[in-house]
Write a protein that holds these residues in place. Sequence first.
Motif, short mmCIF file in Angstrom:
data_model
loop_
_atom_site.label_atom_id
_atom_site.label_comp_id
_atom_site.label_asym_id
_atom_site.label_seq_id
_atom_site.Cartn_x
_atom_site.Cartn_y
_atom_site.Cartn_z
N ILE A 205 17.08 116.76 135.12
CA ILE A 205 15.61 116.77 134.81
C ILE A 205 16.47 115.88 133.20
O ILE A 205 16.83 115.88 132.36
N LYS A 206 14.77 114.99 132.55
CA LYS A 206 15.04 113.98 132.03
C LYS A 206 13.58 114.15 131.03
O LYS A 206 12.56 114.47 131.57
N ILE A 207 13.61 114.92 129.60
CA ILE A 207 13.17 115.04 128.77
C ILE A 207 12.48 114.65 127.82
O ILE A 207 13.43 113.71 127.18
N LEU B 232 17.00 123.73 125.01
CA LEU B 232 16.85 122.79 126.18
C LEU B 232 18.30 122.97 126.72
O LEU B 232 18.58 123.02 128.08
N LEU B 233 19.01 123.03 126.31
CA LEU B 233 20.48 123.03 126.20
C LEU B 233 20.62 123.91 126.88
O LEU B 233 21.75 123.91 128.17
N ALA B 234 20.15 125.10 126.79
CA ALA B 234 20.79 126.54 127.17
C ALA B 234 19.98 126.60 128.01
O ALA B 234 20.63 127.44 129.30
N MET B 235 18.94 125.37 129.14
CA MET B 235 18.63 126.09 130.16
C MET B 235 19.59 124.87 131.54
O MET B 235 19.12 125.04 132.27
N LEU C 161 15.36 112.68 125.03
CA LEU C 161 15.22 111.76 124.82
C LEU C 161 14.15 112.36 123.04
O LEU C 161 13.22 112.97 123.23
N VAL C 162 14.74 111.99 121.91
CA VAL C 162 13.95 112.85 120.77
C VAL C 162 13.41 111.68 120.24
O VAL C 162 13.61 110.50 119.82
N TYR C 163 12.33 111.68 120.26
CA TYR C 163 10.74 110.87 120.16
C TYR C 163 9.92 110.78 118.86
O TYR C 163 9.11 111.67 119.15
N ASN C 164 10.54 110.54 117.72
CA ASN C 164 9.72 110.78 116.91
C ASN C 164 8.57 109.94 116.33
O ASN C 164 8.76 108.31 116.33
N LEU C 165 7.59 110.05 116.32
CA LEU C 165 6.09 109.26 116.82
C LEU C 165 6.03 108.15 115.04
O LEU C 165 5.10 107.54 115.44
N ASP D 51 10.08 113.56 133.40
CA ASP D 51 10.11 114.91 134.43
C ASP D 51 9.01 115.07 133.37
O ASP D 51 8.23 115.97 133.93
N ALA D 52 8.91 115.37 132.37
CA ALA D 52 8.42 116.35 130.96
C ALA D 52 8.41 115.81 129.71
O ALA D 52 9.43 115.14 128.95
N VAL D 53 7.05 116.26 129.16
CA VAL D 53 7.70 115.76 127.35
C VAL D 53 6.91 117.60 126.83
O VAL D 53 6.47 118.74 127.37
N LEU D 54 8.48 117.64 126.03
CA LEU D 54 8.22 118.40 124.97
C LEU D 54 7.82 118.50 123.86
O LEU D 54 8.02 117.58 123.02
#
Length: 205
Positions: free
Chosen positions: A32-34, A58-61, A69-73, A108-111
């Motif tokens: 899964i890509k987040i 996320l890592l525990a999952m 990918l940490v995506y800081n606007l 796959d998902a955005v958090l």
Amino acid sequence: MDKRHIFLTSNGLTEEIKQKFFEVLKKNPQEIKILFIPTAGIESDGARESFAIGLYELLAMGISYENVLVYNLELLLSKGYERTYSSYFHEVPVPAKVLNAEELLHFDAVLVGGGDITVLCREMVRTGFDESLKQAIEQGLVYVGISTGSMYAAGNLEEGLHLINNSVIPHWNGKKITDLPRGNGDILLADGQTVTIDESGVKLA
């Protein structure tokens, strides 16, 4: 048919909702890509803790660190800005560019994490990322909101995503609701509760 899969939480996914999340994606956790947006929670140390918690969960999952990918606007250029001294290169690295809907669907998902909703909304609008994000969600990108991330997706702000018309009030510590309000009433969401939105409608879990 509604392609949306949305999880609006107060303080993160419960074990039951994590299973539903995996069922929706139909992938092993390691695949899964987040895209993780911590922008709401970077202006105070208390809020920054939400970033650490989100990454830990996320890592525990079982999701691979390399697939997050940490995506800081706040690091992205404003909508309509023309690059000057960086114009000598054509391909902007992914963490530094405003992704369009097609590029978002490589994930796959955005958090979207918690913190200050005004900061999150300001940066979404400034960069124009809100438009890409809404298009991608409508095409099947799974959305997970935590606290502020849930408020932004709901009807709390005029410039939010309005994936539902109701406002979400996270961390509700009054009487726990067991049903969603009729009409456009506020959803008083206690920790451990989730609003799910998919082809079957809007539900409280």
